[in-house]
Design a protein around this motif. Sequence first.
Motif, PDB file in Angstrom:
ATOM      1  N   UNK A 173       9.152  27.881   0.965  1.00  0.00           N
ATOM      2  CA  UNK A 173       8.497  28.988   0.645  1.00  0.00           C
ATOM      3  C   UNK A 173       6.968  28.879   0.548  1.00  0.00           C
ATOM      4  N   UNK A 174       6.148  30.106   0.862  1.00  0.00           N
ATOM      5  CA  UNK A 174       4.752  30.098   0.771  1.00  0.00           C
ATOM      6  C   UNK A 174       4.158  29.327  -0.374  1.00  0.00           C
ATOM      7  N   UNK A 175       2.874  28.803  -0.226  1.00  0.00           N
ATOM      8  CA  UNK A 175       2.139  28.168  -1.137  1.00  0.00           C
ATOM      9  C   UNK A 175       2.866  27.302  -2.113  1.00  0.00           C
ATOM     10  N   UNK A 176       3.563  26.295  -1.584  1.00  0.00           N
ATOM     11  CA  UNK A 176       4.458  25.158  -2.078  1.00  0.00           C
ATOM     12  C   UNK A 176       3.673  23.867  -1.461  1.00  0.00           C
ATOM     13  N   UNK A 177       3.949  23.101  -2.518  1.00  0.00           N
ATOM     14  CA  UNK A 177       3.350  21.540  -2.092  1.00  0.00           C
ATOM     15  C   UNK A 177       4.630  20.747  -1.756  1.00  0.00           C
ATOM     16  N   UNK A 178       4.854  20.154  -0.690  1.00  0.00           N
ATOM     17  CA  UNK A 178       5.775  18.982  -0.420  1.00  0.00           C
ATOM     18  C   UNK A 178       5.359  17.653  -0.453  1.00  0.00           C
ATOM     19  N   UNK A 179       5.577  16.909  -1.270  1.00  0.00           N
ATOM     20  CA  UNK A 179       4.773  15.469  -1.248  1.00  0.00           C
ATOM     21  C   UNK A 179       5.813  14.265  -0.866  1.00  0.00           C
ATOM     22  N   UNK A 180       5.086  13.588   0.307  1.00  0.00           N
ATOM     23  CA  UNK A 180       5.901  12.332   0.778  1.00  0.00           C
ATOM     24  C   UNK A 180       4.975  11.320   0.418  1.00  0.00           C
ATOM     25  N   UNK A 181       5.985  10.177  -0.163  1.00  0.00           N
ATOM     26  CA  UNK A 181       4.981   9.015  -0.744  1.00  0.00           C
ATOM     27  C   UNK A 181       5.899   7.896   0.085  1.00  0.00           C
ATOM     28  N   UNK A 182       5.166   6.979   0.266  1.00  0.00           N
ATOM     29  CA  UNK A 182       5.801   5.829   1.306  1.00  0.00           C
ATOM     30  C   UNK A 182       4.989   4.733   1.290  1.00  0.00           C
ATOM     31  N   UNK A 232       0.855  -1.090   0.027  1.00  0.00           N
ATOM     32  CA  UNK A 232      -0.088  -0.167  -0.110  1.00  0.00           C
ATOM     33  C   UNK A 232       0.905   1.344  -0.170  1.00  0.00           C
ATOM     34  N   UNK A 233       0.623   2.331  -1.050  1.00  0.00           N
ATOM     35  CA  UNK A 233       1.384   3.379  -1.107  1.00  0.00           C
ATOM     36  C   UNK A 233       0.734   4.409  -0.368  1.00  0.00           C
ATOM     37  N   UNK A 234       1.185   5.182   0.343  1.00  0.00           N
ATOM     38  CA  UNK A 234       0.482   6.358   0.856  1.00  0.00           C
ATOM     39  C   UNK A 234       1.117   7.660   0.341  1.00  0.00           C
ATOM     40  N   UNK A 235       0.461   8.595   0.029  1.00  0.00           N
ATOM     41  CA  UNK A 235       1.059  10.019  -0.360  1.00  0.00           C
ATOM     42  C   UNK A 235       0.458  10.958   0.812  1.00  0.00           C
ATOM     43  N   UNK A 236       1.389  11.760   1.222  1.00  0.00           N
ATOM     44  CA  UNK A 236       0.945  13.077   1.742  1.00  0.00           C
ATOM     45  C   UNK A 236       1.444  14.204   1.271  1.00  0.00           C
ATOM     46  N   UNK A 237       0.796  15.206   1.010  1.00  0.00           N
ATOM     47  CA  UNK A 237       0.979  16.531   0.202  1.00  0.00           C
ATOM     48  C   UNK A 237       0.993  17.606   1.219  1.00  0.00           C
ATOM     49  N   UNK A 238       2.183  18.170   1.916  1.00  0.00           N
ATOM     50  CA  UNK A 238       1.864  19.115   2.695  1.00  0.00           C
ATOM     51  C   UNK A 238       1.908  20.597   2.086  1.00  0.00           C
ATOM     52  N   UNK A 239       1.211  21.203   2.286  1.00  0.00           N
ATOM     53  CA  UNK A 239       1.164  22.514   1.585  1.00  0.00           C
ATOM     54  C   UNK A 239       1.311  23.884   2.721  1.00  0.00           C
ATOM     55  N   UNK A 240       2.196  24.432   2.157  1.00  0.00           N
ATOM     56  CA  UNK A 240       2.678  25.549   2.996  1.00  0.00           C
ATOM     57  C   UNK A 240       1.827  26.827   2.929  1.00  0.00           C
ATOM     58  N   UNK A 241       1.293  27.537   3.838  1.00  0.00           N
ATOM     59  CA  UNK A 241       0.220  28.665   3.672  1.00  0.00           C
ATOM     60  C   UNK A 241       0.796  30.001   3.031  1.00  0.00           C
ATOM     61  N   UNK A 242      -0.260  30.867   2.688  1.00  0.00           N
ATOM     62  CA  UNK A 242       0.105  31.852   1.922  1.00  0.00           C
ATOM     63  C   UNK A 242       0.767  32.949   2.934  1.00  0.00           C
ATOM     64  N   UNK A 243       1.355  33.949   2.270  1.00  0.00           N
ATOM     65  CA  UNK A 243       2.198  34.903   3.303  1.00  0.00           C
ATOM     66  C   UNK A 243       1.033  35.821   4.075  1.00  0.00           C
ATOM     67  N   UNK A 244       1.858  36.286   5.095  1.00  0.00           N
ATOM     68  CA  UNK A 244       1.108  37.088   6.309  1.00  0.00           C
ATOM     69  C   UNK A 244       2.105  38.149   6.453  1.00  0.00           C
ATOM     70  N   UNK A 245       1.553  39.163   7.066  1.00  0.00           N
ATOM     71  CA  UNK A 245       2.412  40.287   7.610  1.00  0.00           C
ATOM     72  C   UNK A 245       3.424  39.542   8.695  1.00  0.00           C
ATOM     73  N   UNK A 246       2.887  38.669   9.487  1.00  0.00           N
ATOM     74  CA  UNK A 246       3.549  38.080  10.582  1.00  0.00           C
ATOM     75  C   UNK A 246       4.866  37.307   9.835  1.00  0.00           C
ATOM     76  N   UNK A 247       4.751  36.518   8.794  1.00  0.00           N
ATOM     77  CA  UNK A 247       5.757  36.088   8.150  1.00  0.00           C
ATOM     78  C   UNK A 247       7.139  37.012   7.616  1.00  0.00           C
TER      79      UNK A 247
END
Length: 187
Positions: free
Chosen positions: A165-174, A1-16
Amino acid sequence: MTTRVVLVSPATSPELREARFGGGGSVDERGAARARAAAGSLPGAVRTLISPSARCRETAAELGLHGLDAPELAPLDVGRWRGRTLDEVGAAEPEAVARWLADPSGAPHGGESVEDVCARVGGWLESAAQVPGRTVAVVEPEIVRAAVVHALGIPAAAFWRLDVPPLTATELSGRAARWNVRLGSPL
């Protein structure tokens, strides 16, 4: 069984932009517009999770994602530094900031250490591996860093060397406790 996890970083903010610790503020209009423009660009998922920060909830909404709150994917707890800028803390507590950045087991702010957040996210990632299909999660950059540290089995000392970086996707598959990582694809 392959699992995929896509982690999306949030958009920019003044705090960032201000390098403010755990400010919890809202996305700015430019970030919101970029997220709206990226709506529909993510692959379908069997589940969608959203970190409890305002920035992640708002980014998910602008991306058109509806998901479950994921307190286990909460941002790094920076204790008494919460709401302050890196410059402010650096001026007031230079030795503490230097220790925190150099020692992954250190938590001079009274919150979580880098090792703690890596262990927390690593435990979540291993449980996510039991869910077949794809999971999309909108999470703060430090959660992406912690997941990559765990997935690749690299030392927690590498945590601060991973740029998210903001609004990027990092994909982990395992499968069978082995992860592959595709870093920072722009949405």
